[in-house]
Scaffold this active site. Structure first.
Site, short mmCIF file in Angstrom:
data_model
loop_
_atom_site.label_atom_id
_atom_site.label_comp_id
_atom_site.label_asym_id
_atom_site.label_seq_id
_atom_site.Cartn_x
_atom_site.Cartn_y
_atom_site.Cartn_z
N GLY A 75 0.80 -1.21 0.00
CA GLY A 75 0.00 0.00 0.00
C GLY A 75 0.85 1.27 0.00
N VAL A 78 8.79 -2.28 -3.56
CA VAL A 78 10.06 -2.64 -2.93
C VAL A 78 10.95 -3.32 -3.96
CG1 VAL A 78 11.14 -3.82 -1.01
CG2 VAL A 78 8.79 -3.01 -0.80
N ASP A 80 -0.96 -2.16 10.35
CA ASP A 80 -1.10 -3.02 9.18
C ASP A 80 -0.25 -4.27 9.35
OD1 ASP A 80 -2.12 -3.83 6.79
OD2 ASP A 80 -0.78 -2.62 5.55
#
Ligand code: NAG
Ligand code: NAG
Ligand code: NAG
Length: 854
Positions: free
Chosen positions: A546, A550, A661
């Site tokens: 989100g 990466v 998260d």
């Protein structure tokens, strides 16, 4: 002076003649037959303060005093704070009937709507006037008598939430006054709030910040220079601080010598003390001190005989010669149980260990003697078995006076700079081991002899360094502080503790504390990163979340790293981002992914992390081919590691962090399959407005979200605990929780686990990929912990400290889990009441409705 007085009376007379009763005067004085109403005001003769009616919310009206020329309207006193007026046009403010206080009344009916408290000394005057003085004090006095001792009533005796210069915080025993600050209920509501700042006159006096009946923070006792817990108090010529303690009164007060400085101390509606100064150039209040400021300011953080140090990790340490009372809790960073003595005192050979740089312990049960020397103090404390420690009572001019403590030593903290000496009583054996001052000459120990020489030479100062060295393995100083330790005119000042006047700085630059500039966090060059990732090419992509993508790469000659390129909607400025990242870089724990550096250029924001060989937990756990890598021992290790990392985020860092998260894809595994939590600072980096207790936009991942968070946007540490619980059940079962909207309990992991648990078939949940080698106890313990974490009501869920405790204990006592959030499965046990079942159903219906609406 008499000229001014004459002018005042003259002016007052003029007012009476010209304006009659309800005038819109802007004099500083009204007499008994005058009143203030509507938008009429009193203005102090120096044009600084103004008194009149005001309304903070447009419906309730109050009489208050504010700064006349400060654009940011600031009320320093409110008369009828608990009894607002609803009809402004009918209300008037005047001197009361007896002439010895002030009232608000209904003009038409003459009914008194609010009346000021009276003091015992009040008498009935002949010709009373009410005057707003230049320091903001509203006084009622006999006309012509301006002596400050003869006020019939004064607003300074009944403070609201603000301490102005010349006001006294504390006690006047002869008048039965306890002057203290009490917060507004909220920014729009001046009625009495929950927080108060009060002086306690018992023992060695100090002030406490209260939340109703609970102590939140204490200033530390007045040591002749400053409050022992406010090392920032440093002298300048602009502000004088006064502390008076005698038979008649005990109070704290301050004076401003420079009329251009406008300074105030308040207790705000959310429970903080704040000292502000008005800055003319920027037309704003500048906050230059507040408290409580850090973890160590919380009363009782480290319990009895614990010493709090914000530069330590953990922050709590036991005093030398003491050990944690509850080692398990202590290791989990829960220090409030404090420490207990290793070796008993024998009350004859005991000695003293000097602790340097201290905030003195809570001091209400102490004995203060201003005549005693420090040596006598030591002897006195040695003689009395219940004495636990001593210190000087007044350090303004060397060391003078004596304070002895008779209880467990509470709420001590250590300052790198600005603390003072405290001597704690220890057994002779501990003194021999750690150094210090022997009470008796009898010991043949060399240190003991040395100590006595030390005392004779002036307080054993020579030995203090040794004690301090043994006590704290100090971390290097990250934040350097400039401090002027010499109080102004210390030598000229009276040695009498009861009547001393001390000065401290209003100019200290507090902003430095918020910017740990010395912290090393390498900044990387954007071009180098773009080159290393082949311009963020997909072939180097490790994943996408989100917050951005990466990439795996090696920047220049460095090690392999993971580069996270944040999506561009963080809504954060560059400096703010850097500060945030510096803070996050300070969080270091073996179960958190380490931040190596960052890059901020133009609108690019990039974080560089250590690279994790086994990528994320979900890529192993939910993979048919890889899941067998995770035998039970490894799974248990992963669960414990995540728990420790999360505990660190919740409790150990200075700025408690809620992850928001937590999920399998945010747990990374290193070469040895040790878990590391990633993305832990994202909630901070992405939009601070979302970090309010109630979020506007729910971030997070369905399936891991606590019900109160998913439905109401309410989150807390306990919503992370919920996500952790889901994670635990996933790790045990090897199954993904698909969210709570599947009616089929086989697909709803929580419901399924809950059902099996209730039927006594918990082991059936275990992933078959684990094989046969596992500890039944551990598996069942993990399932129970998981279920305790996913309980529907946040308050029922475990705290992470309990989770870690339970996981690390052989046979922990654990409560029975109630229904988890969105637990479906029919209640099997007969004792499950039908109402419980209904409640579960309702929750599920609400959920489904919500999802439909999305
Ligand atoms: C407010 O007071 C005025 C003057 O006494 C009166 O005329 C008016 O009706 C009052 N208003 C209300 C809402 O009571
Ligand atoms: C109270 O003061 C603290 C510390 O300065 C501050 O963070 C907080 O926002 C203040 N609360 C209000 C309502 O101003
Ligand atoms: C020790 O001091 C306390 C407090 O002053 C006093 O109550 C107690 O009697 C003293 N004990 C001895 C043995 O002197």
């Amino acid at each position: 002076m008499s000229g001014v007085a004459a002018l005042h009376s003259c002016f007052a007379l003029l007012v009476i003649i010209t304006f009659f009763a309800t005038s819109t005067t802007s004099s500083d004085t009204i007499s008994a037959n005058q009143s203030i109403s509507g938008d009429g005001t009193l203005v102090s003769a120096n044009d600084v303060f103004e008194l009149g009616f005001f309304t903070p919310d447009g419906t309730n009206y109050y009489v208050g005093i504010w700064y006349k020329n400060i654009s940011d309207r600031t009320y320093v006193w409110v008369a009828n704070r608990g009894t607002p007026l609803t009809n402004l046009s009918s209300s008037a403010f005047k001197i009361g009937d007896k002439g010895n206080n002030v009232v608000v009344l209904n003009q038409a009916t003459n009914i008194v709507l609010w009346s000021a408290n009276q003091t015992e000394a009040n008498s009935s005057p002949v010709n009373p006037v009410a005057q707003l003085l230049g320091n903001g004090n509203l006084v009622v006095r006999e006309e012509g008598d301006e002596s400050s001792n003869n006020y019939l009533w004064q607003s300074f005796d009944f403070p609201t939430d603000t301490l102005l210069p010349d006001m006294k915080l504390g006690w006047d025993f002869s008048q039965g006054l306890d002057r203290f600050l009490n917060s507004w209920k909220s920014l729009q509501d001046p009625s009495p709030g929950d927080f108060s700042f009060k002086l306690d006159f018992h023992g060695y006096p100090e002030a406490f910040l209260w939340d109703n009946g609970t102590k939140l923070y204490r200033s530390g006792p007045w040591n002749g220079i400053r409050f022992s817990g406010v090392p920032e108090m440093v002298s300048t010529s602009d502000i004088d601080f006064t502390f008076i303690s005698n038979q008649q009164q005990v109070y704290y007060s301050y004076e401003v010598n420079n009329p251009s400085i406008i300074s105030r101390l308040t207790v705000n509606s959310t429970g903080y003390l704040q000292r502000f100064t008005w800055v003319e150039d920027s037309q704003s209040w500048s906050l230059f001190w507040y408290a409580p400021k850090d973890q160590c300011d919380n009363i009782g953080e480290c319990g009895p005989y614990g010493i709090c140090d914000t530069n330590g990790s953990p922050v709590c340490n036991c005093t030398v010669g003491f050990s944690p009372k509850n080692p398990q809790a202590w290791n989990l960073r829960e220090g409030s149980d404090g420490c207990v003595r290793d070796k008993k005192l024998d009350c004859s050979t005991d000695g003293f260990l000097p602790l340097k740089g201290m905030k003195l312990p809570e001091s209400s049960n102490t004995l203060v003697d201003m005549e005693m020397s420090l040596q006598d103090c030591q002897k006195g404390c040695a003689k009395n078995c219940s004495c636990t420690g001593y210190s000087s009572a007044n350090i303004s001019n060397g060391e003078a006076g004596c304070v002895m403590w008779f209880d467990d030593l509470l709420d001590m903290r250590h300052y790198i700079d600005g603390g003072q000496d405290f001597y704690v009583k220890l057994s002779a054996a501990d003194i021999a081991a750690y150094g210090g001052l022997f009470a008796q000459k009898s010991s043949s120990n060399r240190l003991g002899t040395l100590s006595i020489v030390g005392i004779a030479a002036g307080g054993g100062v020579l030995l203090l360094a040794l004690g301090a060295f043994l006590m704290w393995k100090r971390k290097p100083l990250v934040i350097s502080r400039a401090r002027n330790t010499e109080p102004r005119g210390a030598l000229e000042r009276s040695q009498d503790f009861l009547l001393n006047e001390v000065v401290f700085s209003s100019k200290r630059d507090y902003s430095r504390e918020n910017k740990p500039e010395d912290l090393e966090l390498p900044l990387f060059d954007f071009n180098a990163i773009a080159l290393a990732t082949k311009n963020f090419c997909d072939e180097n992509k490790l994943g996408q979340g989100g917050f951005g993508c990466v990439y795996k790469c090696r920047i220049e000659e460095g090690p392999v790293v993971a580069v996270k390129r944040l999506s561009k909607n963080s809504g954060q400025g560059t400096e703010e981002f850097k500060n945030e990242v510096r803070l996050i870089a300070r969080l270091q724990h073996r179960n958190l992914v380490r931040l190596i550096g960052c890059c901020v250029e133009l609108d690019e924001k990039i974080l560089i992390y250590e690279y994790m060989e086994h990528k994320s937990l979900d890529s192993v756990l939910f993979s048919k081919t890889k899941s067998s890598m995770l035998n039970w021992e490894r799974r248990f290790n992963i669960i414990c590691g995540i728990a420790r990392g999360l505990l660190y985020l919740h409790q150990d860092s200075r700025f408690r962090i809620i992850h928001r998260d937590l999920k399998a894809s945010n747990i990374l595994l290193d070469g040895e399959l040790n878990p590391k939590i990633s993305d832990f600072g994202m909630a901070r980096i992405f939009g601070r407005d979302q970090i309010e207790a109630n979020t506007r936009r729910v971030v997070g991942t369905y399936g891991y979200m606590a019900p109160e968070y998913a439905m109401d946007g309410l989150f807390s540490e306990k919503s992370d605990v919920f996500s952790f619980g889901v994670l635990v059940l996933e790790i045990v079962s090897g199954k993904k929780n698909r969210g709570f909207y599947y009616a089929d309990s086989e697909l709803n992991l929580l419901g399924h686990a809950c059902k099996l648990w209730k039927e006594g078939k918990g082991l059936e949940l275990l992933d078959s990929a684990v094989g046969d080698a596992y500890s039944m106890n551990e598996v069942l313990k993990c399932i129970q912990v998981g279920l305790l974490c996913v309980q529907e009501h946040a308050e029922d869920r475990l705290a992470m400290s309990s989770v870690v405790l339970m996981l690390s204990s052989e046979n922990p006592t654990m409560p029975h889990p109630k229904n988890p959030g969105f637990c479906l499965g029919r209640p099997v046990e007969t004792d499950s009441s039908s109402s419980k079942h209904d409640e579960t159903c309702t929750v599920n219906q609400v959920t489904v409705t919500m999802l439909d609406a999305r």
